[in-house]
Design a protein around this motif. Structure first.
Motif, PDB file in Angstrom:
ATOM      1  N   ASN A   1      -9.070  -3.619  -6.986  1.00 48.90           N
ATOM      2  CA  ASN A   1      -8.494  -2.384  -6.469  1.00 48.90           C
ATOM      3  C   ASN A   1      -6.973  -2.529  -6.503  1.00 48.90           C
ATOM      4  OD1 ASN A   1      -7.574  -0.221  -5.002  1.00 48.90           O
ATOM      5  ND2 ASN A   1      -9.107  -0.411  -3.384  1.00 48.90           N
ATOM      6  N   ASP A   2      -6.349  -1.978  -7.541  1.00 45.32           N
ATOM      7  CA  ASP A   2      -4.907  -2.173  -7.723  1.00 45.32           C
ATOM      8  C   ASP A   2      -4.047  -1.222  -6.897  1.00 45.32           C
ATOM      9  OD1 ASP A   2      -5.221   0.172  -9.124  1.00 45.32           O
ATOM     10  OD2 ASP A   2      -4.347  -0.575 -10.989  1.00 45.32           O
ATOM     11  N   ILE A   3      -4.660  -0.517  -5.952  1.00 42.71           N
ATOM     12  CA  ILE A   3      -3.883   0.358  -5.067  1.00 42.71           C
ATOM     13  C   ILE A   3      -2.889  -0.438  -4.230  1.00 42.71           C
ATOM     14  CG2 ILE A   3      -5.481   0.368  -3.094  1.00 42.71           C
ATOM     15  CD1 ILE A   3      -4.643   3.636  -3.568  1.00 42.71           C
ATOM     16  N   VAL A   4      -3.128  -1.740  -4.081  1.00 39.67           N
ATOM     17  CA  VAL A   4      -2.241  -2.598  -3.282  1.00 39.67           C
ATOM     18  C   VAL A   4      -0.970  -2.975  -4.039  1.00 39.67           C
ATOM     19  CG1 VAL A   4      -4.113  -3.516  -1.872  1.00 39.67           C
ATOM     20  CG2 VAL A   4      -3.488  -4.682  -4.002  1.00 39.67           C
ATOM     21  N   CYS A   5      -0.877  -2.605  -5.303  1.00 40.41           N
ATOM     22  CA  CYS A   5       0.295  -2.937  -6.117  1.00 40.41           C
ATOM     23  C   CYS A   5       1.464  -2.002  -5.813  1.00 40.41           C
ATOM     24  CB  CYS A   5      -0.022  -2.826  -7.603  1.00 40.41           C
ATOM     25  SG  CYS A   5      -1.211  -4.024  -8.206  1.00 40.41           S
ATOM     26  N   GLY A   6       2.620  -2.594  -5.602  1.00 37.79           N
ATOM     27  CA  GLY A   6       3.838  -1.806  -5.500  1.00 37.79           C
ATOM     28  C   GLY A   6       4.438  -1.562  -6.869  1.00 37.79           C
ATOM     29  N   HIS A   7       3.974  -2.343  -7.848  1.00 32.34           N
ATOM     30  CA  HIS A   7       4.415  -2.218  -9.238  1.00 32.34           C
ATOM     31  C   HIS A   7       3.219  -2.530 -10.122  1.00 32.34           C
ATOM     32  CE1 HIS A   7       6.931  -2.532 -12.790  1.00 32.34           C
ATOM     33  NE2 HIS A   7       6.353  -3.676 -13.060  1.00 32.34           N
ATOM     34  N   LYS A   8       2.854  -1.613 -10.982  1.00 33.05           N
ATOM     35  CA  LYS A   8       1.683  -1.803 -11.845  1.00 33.05           C
ATOM     36  C   LYS A   8       2.013  -2.756 -12.993  1.00 33.05           C
ATOM     37  CE  LYS A   8      -0.844   1.328  -9.766  1.00 33.05           C
ATOM     38  NZ  LYS A   8      -1.933   1.020  -8.916  1.00 33.05           N
TER      39      LYS A   8
ATOM     40  N   MET B   1       2.545 -14.057  -9.445  1.00 34.73           N
ATOM     41  CA  MET B   1       1.920 -12.835  -9.872  1.00 34.73           C
ATOM     42  C   MET B   1       1.971 -11.775  -8.763  1.00 34.73           C
ATOM     43  SD  MET B   1       1.065 -13.456 -12.970  1.00 34.73           S
ATOM     44  CE  MET B   1       2.241 -14.747 -13.206  1.00 34.73           C
ATOM     45  N   ALA B   2       1.812 -12.232  -7.515  1.00 35.90           N
ATOM     46  CA  ALA B   2       1.880 -11.284  -6.402  1.00 35.90           C
ATOM     47  C   ALA B   2       3.269 -10.668  -6.306  1.00 35.90           C
ATOM     48  CB  ALA B   2       1.515 -11.975  -5.093  1.00 35.90           C
ATOM     49  N   ILE B   3       4.284 -11.457  -6.552  1.00 33.38           N
ATOM     50  CA  ILE B   3       5.656 -10.940  -6.488  1.00 33.38           C
ATOM     51  C   ILE B   3       5.898  -9.957  -7.631  1.00 33.38           C
ATOM     52  CG2 ILE B   3       8.087 -11.570  -6.680  1.00 33.38           C
ATOM     53  CD1 ILE B   3       7.333 -14.176  -5.176  1.00 33.38           C
ATOM     54  N   ILE B   4       5.422 -10.286  -8.814  1.00 31.45           N
ATOM     55  CA  ILE B   4       5.582  -9.381  -9.967  1.00 31.45           C
ATOM     56  C   ILE B   4       4.944  -8.024  -9.666  1.00 31.45           C
ATOM     57  CG2 ILE B   4       4.836  -8.953 -12.354  1.00 31.45           C
ATOM     58  CD1 ILE B   4       5.161 -11.996 -12.807  1.00 31.45           C
ATOM     59  N   CYS B   5       3.740  -8.065  -9.065  1.00 29.94           N
ATOM     60  CA  CYS B   5       3.024  -6.818  -8.760  1.00 29.94           C
ATOM     61  C   CYS B   5       3.427  -6.211  -7.422  1.00 29.94           C
ATOM     62  CB  CYS B   5       1.519  -7.088  -8.746  1.00 29.94           C
ATOM     63  SG  CYS B   5       0.844  -7.542 -10.350  1.00 29.94           S
ATOM     64  N   ARG B   6       4.305  -6.916  -6.690  1.00 25.33           N
ATOM     65  CA  ARG B   6       4.734  -6.487  -5.355  1.00 25.33           C
ATOM     66  C   ARG B   6       3.530  -6.263  -4.432  1.00 25.33           C
ATOM     67  NH1 ARG B   6       8.815  -2.290  -7.657  1.00 25.33           N
ATOM     68  NH2 ARG B   6      10.265  -3.708  -8.657  1.00 25.33           N
ATOM     69  N   ILE B   7       2.700  -7.304  -4.373  1.00 32.57           N
ATOM     70  CA  ILE B   7       1.508  -7.286  -3.525  1.00 32.57           C
ATOM     71  C   ILE B   7       1.760  -8.181  -2.327  1.00 32.57           C
ATOM     72  CG2 ILE B   7      -0.935  -7.891  -3.370  1.00 32.57           C
ATOM     73  CD1 ILE B   7      -1.146  -7.331  -6.367  1.00 32.57           C
ATOM     74  N   ARG B   8       1.541  -7.646  -1.144  1.00 30.23           N
ATOM     75  CA  ARG B   8       1.709  -8.411   0.098  1.00 30.23           C
ATOM     76  C   ARG B   8       0.356  -9.041   0.444  1.00 30.23           C
ATOM     77  NH1 ARG B   8       6.165  -7.685   3.078  1.00 30.23           N
ATOM     78  NH2 ARG B   8       5.021  -7.725   5.042  1.00 30.23           N
ATOM     79  N   LEU B   9       0.084 -10.177  -0.180  1.00 30.86           N
ATOM     80  CA  LEU B   9      -1.214 -10.837  -0.101  1.00 30.86           C
ATOM     81  C   LEU B   9      -1.699 -11.128   1.309  1.00 30.86           C
ATOM     82  CD1 LEU B   9      -1.296 -13.503  -2.945  1.00 30.86           C
ATOM     83  CD2 LEU B   9      -2.663 -11.437  -2.725  1.00 30.86           C
ATOM     84  N   LEU B  10      -0.802 -11.438   2.221  1.00 25.23           N
ATOM     85  CA  LEU B  10      -1.223 -11.852   3.552  1.00 25.23           C
ATOM     86  C   LEU B  10      -1.471 -10.687   4.505  1.00 25.23           C
ATOM     87  CD1 LEU B  10       1.037 -14.995   4.040  1.00 25.23           C
ATOM     88  CD2 LEU B  10      -1.310 -14.856   3.181  1.00 25.23           C
TER      89      LEU B  10
ATOM     90  N   ALA C   1      -0.601  -9.141 -15.050  1.00 29.29           N
ATOM     91  CA  ALA C   1      -0.277  -9.978 -13.894  1.00 29.29           C
ATOM     92  C   ALA C   1      -1.320  -9.803 -12.795  1.00 29.29           C
ATOM     93  CB  ALA C   1       1.116  -9.643 -13.366  1.00 29.29           C
ATOM     94  N   PHE C   2      -1.817  -8.581 -12.605  1.00 27.87           N
ATOM     95  CA  PHE C   2      -2.827  -8.316 -11.583  1.00 27.87           C
ATOM     96  C   PHE C   2      -4.109  -9.101 -11.881  1.00 27.87           C
ATOM     97  CE2 PHE C   2      -6.337  -5.880  -9.742  1.00 27.87           C
ATOM     98  CZ  PHE C   2      -5.919  -5.776  -8.430  1.00 27.87           C
ATOM     99  N   GLU C   3      -4.571  -9.065 -13.113  1.00 28.86           N
ATOM    100  CA  GLU C   3      -5.786  -9.799 -13.485  1.00 28.86           C
ATOM    101  C   GLU C   3      -5.582 -11.314 -13.376  1.00 28.86           C
ATOM    102  OE1 GLU C   3      -9.010  -8.993 -14.040  1.00 28.86           O
ATOM    103  OE2 GLU C   3      -8.377  -7.018 -13.358  1.00 28.86           O
ATOM    104  N   LYS C   4      -4.401 -11.772 -13.722  1.00 21.44           N
ATOM    105  CA  LYS C   4      -4.110 -13.204 -13.591  1.00 21.44           C
ATOM    106  C   LYS C   4      -4.103 -13.607 -12.111  1.00 21.44           C
ATOM    107  CE  LYS C   4      -1.247 -16.778 -15.560  1.00 21.44           C
ATOM    108  NZ  LYS C   4      -0.218 -17.089 -16.529  1.00 21.44           N
TER     109      LYS C   4
END
Length: 83
Positions: A22-29, A1-10, A33-36
């Motif tokens: 706070n979905d500002i961390v998403c590179g792709h909305k 899910m992090a890859i789908i949203c392009r979120i750098r979790l670490l 996937a964000f909620e999951k």
């Protein structure tokens, strides 16, 4: 899910932002996937807390380190830079 949203979790503060919705961390909305991802993170922290209670901090930390190393080998730095 992090890859789908392009979120750098670490990267610092990112996990907290996801948990705070706070979905500002998403590179792709991708709201689904964000909620999951958010639900999976909450489940992870709940399971880790149980592992600490059952196994102790040292063994739970070793399990976490093993999982992180496995993911890093497979996915590289897509999750960001570990603390």
């Amino acid at each position: 899910m992090a890859i789908i949203c392009r979120i750098r979790l670490l990267d610092p503060g990112v996990i907290e932002r996801v948990i705070d919705r706070n979905d500002i961390v998403c590179g792709h909305k991708n709201p689904h996937a964000f909620e999951k991802l958010r639900a999976l993170l909450i489940m992870h922290f709940t399971a880790r807390q149980s592992a600490v209670q059952e196994l102790g901090e040292e063994q739970a930390g070793a399990i976490t380190a093993h999982i992180r190393a496995h993911l890093n080998a497979r996915l590289g730095d897509q999750f960001g830079t570990p603390p």
